[in-house]
Design an enzyme around this catalytic site. Sequence first.
Site, PDB file in Angstrom:
ATOM      1  N   ARG A  46       0.910  -1.303   0.036  1.00 26.50           N
ATOM      2  CA  ARG A  46       0.019   0.042   0.122  1.00 26.50           C
ATOM      3  C   ARG A  46       0.694   1.290  -0.093  1.00 26.50           C
ATOM      4  O   ARG A  46       0.512   2.315   0.701  1.00 26.50           O
ATOM      5  CB  ARG A  46      -0.890   0.043   1.330  1.00 26.50           C
ATOM      6  CG  ARG A  46      -2.127  -1.070   1.136  1.00 26.50           C
ATOM      7  CD  ARG A  46      -3.063  -0.525   0.275  1.00 26.50           C
ATOM      8  NE  ARG A  46      -4.071  -1.608   0.241  1.00 26.50           N
ATOM      9  CZ  ARG A  46      -5.377  -1.611   0.942  1.00 26.50           C
ATOM     10  NH1 ARG A  46      -5.470  -0.410   1.559  1.00 26.50           N
ATOM     11  NH2 ARG A  46      -6.143  -2.497   0.627  1.00 26.50           N
ATOM     12  N   ARG A 102      -3.287   6.542   1.120  1.00 32.61           N
ATOM     13  CA  ARG A 102      -3.929   7.771   1.885  1.00 32.61           C
ATOM     14  C   ARG A 102      -3.154   8.320   2.844  1.00 32.61           C
ATOM     15  O   ARG A 102      -3.256   9.383   3.173  1.00 32.61           O
ATOM     16  CB  ARG A 102      -5.555   7.353   2.633  1.00 32.61           C
ATOM     17  CG  ARG A 102      -6.672   7.092   1.501  1.00 32.61           C
ATOM     18  CD  ARG A 102      -7.585   6.349   2.438  1.00 32.61           C
ATOM     19  NE  ARG A 102      -7.231   5.154   2.692  1.00 32.61           N
ATOM     20  CZ  ARG A 102      -7.972   4.069   3.374  1.00 32.61           C
ATOM     21  NH1 ARG A 102      -8.985   4.434   3.638  1.00 32.61           N
ATOM     22  NH2 ARG A 102      -7.210   2.902   3.470  1.00 32.61           N
ATOM     23  N   ARG A 111      -6.770  11.415  -5.879  1.00 34.86           N
ATOM     24  CA  ARG A 111      -7.960  10.683  -5.519  1.00 34.86           C
ATOM     25  C   ARG A 111      -9.479  11.770  -5.742  1.00 34.86           C
ATOM     26  O   ARG A 111     -10.294  11.468  -6.437  1.00 34.86           O
ATOM     27  CB  ARG A 111      -7.957   9.891  -4.274  1.00 34.86           C
ATOM     28  CG  ARG A 111      -9.436   8.900  -4.160  1.00 34.86           C
ATOM     29  CD  ARG A 111      -9.426   8.385  -2.741  1.00 34.86           C
ATOM     30  NE  ARG A 111      -9.593   9.405  -1.733  1.00 34.86           N
ATOM     31  CZ  ARG A 111      -9.719   9.212  -0.429  1.00 34.86           C
ATOM     32  NH1 ARG A 111      -9.363   8.053  -0.049  1.00 34.86           N
ATOM     33  NH2 ARG A 111      -9.833  10.318   0.379  1.00 34.86           N
ATOM     34  N   ASP A 119      -6.888  -2.780  -7.515  1.00 36.67           N
ATOM     35  CA  ASP A 119      -7.533  -3.496  -6.223  1.00 36.67           C
ATOM     36  C   ASP A 119      -7.723  -4.908  -6.539  1.00 36.67           C
ATOM     37  O   ASP A 119      -7.890  -5.209  -7.850  1.00 36.67           O
ATOM     38  CB  ASP A 119      -8.774  -2.918  -5.811  1.00 36.67           C
ATOM     39  CG  ASP A 119      -8.950  -3.049  -4.505  1.00 36.67           C
ATOM     40  OD1 ASP A 119      -8.340  -2.577  -3.528  1.00 36.67           O
ATOM     41  OD2 ASP A 119      -9.826  -4.272  -4.188  1.00 36.67           O
ATOM     42  N   TYR A 125     -14.968 -11.647  -0.126  1.00 36.67           N
ATOM     43  CA  TYR A 125     -15.954 -10.429  -0.311  1.00 36.67           C
ATOM     44  C   TYR A 125     -17.093 -10.715  -1.109  1.00 36.67           C
ATOM     45  O   TYR A 125     -18.168 -10.091  -0.903  1.00 36.67           O
ATOM     46  CB  TYR A 125     -14.952  -9.415  -1.026  1.00 36.67           C
ATOM     47  CG  TYR A 125     -13.707  -8.795  -0.058  1.00 36.67           C
ATOM     48  CD1 TYR A 125     -14.214  -7.822   0.936  1.00 36.67           C
ATOM     49  CD2 TYR A 125     -12.638  -9.606  -0.033  1.00 36.67           C
ATOM     50  CE1 TYR A 125     -12.983  -7.305   1.623  1.00 36.67           C
ATOM     51  CE2 TYR A 125     -11.479  -9.186   0.910  1.00 36.67           C
ATOM     52  CZ  TYR A 125     -11.960  -7.987   1.704  1.00 36.67           C
ATOM     53  OH  TYR A 125     -10.772  -7.541   2.389  1.00 36.67           O
TER      54      TYR A 125
HETATM   55  O1  CP3 Z   1      -0.205  -1.571  -2.595  1.00 35.20           O
HETATM   56  C1  CP3 Z   1      -0.397  -0.929  -3.313  1.00 35.20           C
HETATM   57  O2  CP3 Z   1       0.055   0.579  -3.177  1.00 35.20           O
HETATM   58  C2  CP3 Z   1      -1.207  -1.042  -4.594  1.00 35.20           C
HETATM   59  C3  CP3 Z   1      -2.490  -1.003  -4.424  1.00 35.20           C
HETATM   60  C4  CP3 Z   1      -3.572  -1.837  -3.705  1.00 35.20           C
HETATM   61  C5  CP3 Z   1      -4.654  -1.324  -3.171  1.00 35.20           C
HETATM   62  N1  CP3 Z   1      -5.451  -2.521  -2.723  1.00 35.20           N
HETATM   63  C6  CP3 Z   1      -5.284   0.025  -3.291  1.00 35.20           C
HETATM   64  C7  CP3 Z   1      -6.272   0.389  -2.329  1.00 35.20           C
HETATM   65  C8  CP3 Z   1      -3.333  -3.147  -3.468  1.00 35.20           C
HETATM   66  C9  CP3 Z   1      -2.332  -4.229  -3.604  1.00 35.20           C
HETATM   67  C10 CP3 Z   1      -4.695  -3.525  -2.675  1.00 35.20           C
HETATM   68  C11 CP3 Z   1      -4.942  -4.780  -2.267  1.00 35.20           C
HETATM   69  C12 CP3 Z   1      -6.217  -5.140  -1.282  1.00 35.20           C
HETATM   70  N2  CP3 Z   1      -7.519  -4.650  -1.575  1.00 35.20           N
HETATM   71  C13 CP3 Z   1      -6.211  -6.181  -0.596  1.00 35.20           C
HETATM   72  C14 CP3 Z   1      -5.216  -7.205   0.012  1.00 35.20           C
HETATM   73  C15 CP3 Z   1      -4.194  -6.667   0.621  1.00 35.20           C
HETATM   74  C16 CP3 Z   1      -4.503  -6.122   2.130  1.00 35.20           C
HETATM   75  O3  CP3 Z   1      -4.458  -5.087   2.450  1.00 35.20           O
HETATM   76  O4  CP3 Z   1      -4.864  -7.007   2.806  1.00 35.20           O
HETATM   77  C17 CP3 Z   1      -7.514  -6.114  -0.067  1.00 35.20           C
HETATM   78  C18 CP3 Z   1      -8.199  -7.033   1.043  1.00 35.20           C
HETATM   79  C19 CP3 Z   1      -8.202  -5.301  -0.837  1.00 35.20           C
HETATM   80  C20 CP3 Z   1      -9.731  -4.833  -0.641  1.00 35.20           C
HETATM   81  C21 CP3 Z   1      -9.714  -3.545  -0.336  1.00 35.20           C
HETATM   82  N3  CP3 Z   1      -9.566  -2.297  -1.166  1.00 35.20           N
HETATM   83  C22 CP3 Z   1     -10.154  -3.106   1.003  1.00 35.20           C
HETATM   84  C23 CP3 Z   1     -10.821  -4.045   2.317  1.00 35.20           C
HETATM   85  C24 CP3 Z   1     -10.247  -1.619   0.979  1.00 35.20           C
HETATM   86  C25 CP3 Z   1     -10.808  -0.759   2.255  1.00 35.20           C
HETATM   87  C26 CP3 Z   1      -9.844  -0.700   3.370  1.00 35.20           C
HETATM   88  C27 CP3 Z   1      -8.961   0.341   3.021  1.00 35.20           C
HETATM   89  O5  CP3 Z   1      -7.733   0.097   3.330  1.00 35.20           O
HETATM   90  O6  CP3 Z   1      -9.346   1.476   3.007  1.00 35.20           O
HETATM   91  C28 CP3 Z   1      -9.685  -1.258  -0.509  1.00 35.20           C
HETATM   92  C29 CP3 Z   1      -9.742   0.120  -0.639  1.00 35.20           C
HETATM   93  C30 CP3 Z   1      -8.067   0.500  -1.151  1.00 35.20           C
HETATM   94  N4  CP3 Z   1      -7.292  -0.070  -2.050  1.00 35.20           N
HETATM   95  C31 CP3 Z   1      -7.540   1.717  -1.003  1.00 35.20           C
HETATM   96  C32 CP3 Z   1      -6.227   1.764  -1.644  1.00 35.20           C
HETATM   97  C33 CP3 Z   1      -5.244   2.747  -1.691  1.00 35.20           C
HETATM   98  C34 CP3 Z   1      -8.102   2.802  -0.191  1.00 35.20           C
HETATM   99  C35 CP3 Z   1      -9.217   3.442  -0.854  1.00 35.20           C
HETATM  100  C36 CP3 Z   1      -9.266   4.921  -0.733  1.00 35.20           C
HETATM  101  O7  CP3 Z   1      -8.368   5.590  -1.292  1.00 35.20           O
HETATM  102  O8  CP3 Z   1     -10.274   5.508  -0.130  1.00 35.20           O
END
Ligand code: CP3
Length: 355
Positions: A27, A31, A40, A77, A154
């Site tokens: 990540r 944010r 964003r 994602d 999910y």
């Molecule tokens: O790592 C990186 O920089 C690459 C981008 C990336 C995102 N999601 C962007 C994201 C990667 C590799 C993921 C993987 C992901 N997504 C996983 C597996 C890794 C982990 O964290 O366990 C999972 C379970 C998801 C599903 C997901 N996407 C959730 C549960 C959420 C909400 C929770 C949260 O952290 O906000 C997201 C949203 C998400 N994916 C964001 C980002 C940057 C935040 C969204 C925002 O900007 O509001």
Amino acid sequence: MTNLKNDLLLRALMRRPVSRTPVWIMRQAGRYLPEYRKIRSEAGDFLSLCKNPDLACEVTLQPLKRFKLDAAILFSDILTVPDAMGLGLYFKPGDGPKFKNRIRSIHDIHNLNIPDIEKDLGYVFEAARVIHRELNGSVPLIGFAGSPFTVGTYMVEGGSSREFLNIKALAKEEPNTLDLLMNVIAETTIEYLNGQIDAGAQAIQIFDTWGAILDDDDFRRFSMKSMQKIIDGLIREKDGQRIPIIVFTKGAGSLLSDLADIGCEALGVDWSIDLDTARKYVKDKVALQGNLNPKTLLASPENIRQGVIDTLTSYGVGPGHVFNLGHGITPDVKPEHLAVLVDAVHEFSPSFHNE
Ligand code: CP3
């Protein structure tokens, strides 16, 4: 070898000698960075950002401009796959991901849209192509997908979950139905990841965030087996270069010894076990990636530096370590604290290598 200016990540994943430990952060585009929040809001929301290749490229590169990182990770994602299957992904601010339609029965699985990969997920490949071009050989690009079980949670729960009651019930009451779901997701994921590799991804990570909520036998049957199926289906070499695969099962513990045999080059490790213990489980079969507790980044710079030293020391001397956190960086981290971490890996890790 490679035509990359910095191929430390690929070398470490192949357990070849390196002059220092490479570092990237799960990540890393997110944010905690004010410049990410700005883009964003320009895009409108998170999904629109994922679907805009130029903006997705811009946020992918943001952390590399600030920190001396050794890899970029495609901005996307894991839930783009079930979205393409027709479940209707949306994000409610502060509430995590949600699906308009969830999987309730075997009929819902039969009715899933089998994606036309180029048409339904081409925006991800376009982002990978743009990023690969902009990186211009500076560092490798990591592509990724979720494990079928993690994506499946999910799809079956309809969004994030604490208890995972629906998917746990499915595993126990209708295991053959869950096998079917795992296969359907795995088949699309193979095409999805191969599309990312064709578009320029030079390493792949499979995120198995939730596999370890299962008991060990069910983990092997549903999560591990479907990840192995994916690995068996991936392009493993492109332009004479191996495409290494990292499998990250959060909380795998002793299951790391099983995961070391599924054909990946590296395993991600979360902070619940020490890297020296993990190394004993995997017996030099694979490289290890991890595993500083993400909460350490909320501590003082001195504590962060000590955490880096402890993590390097726990892995010990020799090749096959990629520095990372044990899970994603959280939005409450100060960017300056991540700089302290990355700089400390550069400063302290050379003494753990003989090259
Ligand atoms: O790592 C990186 O920089 C690459 C981008 C990336 C995102 N999601 C962007 C994201 C990667 C590799 C993921 C993987 C992901 N997504 C996983 C597996 C890794 C982990 O964290 O366990 C999972 C379970 C998801 C599903 C997901 N996407 C959730 C549960 C959420 C909400 C929770 C949260 O952290 O906000 C997201 C949203 C998400 N994916 C964001 C980002 C940057 C935040 C969204 C925002 O900007 O509001």
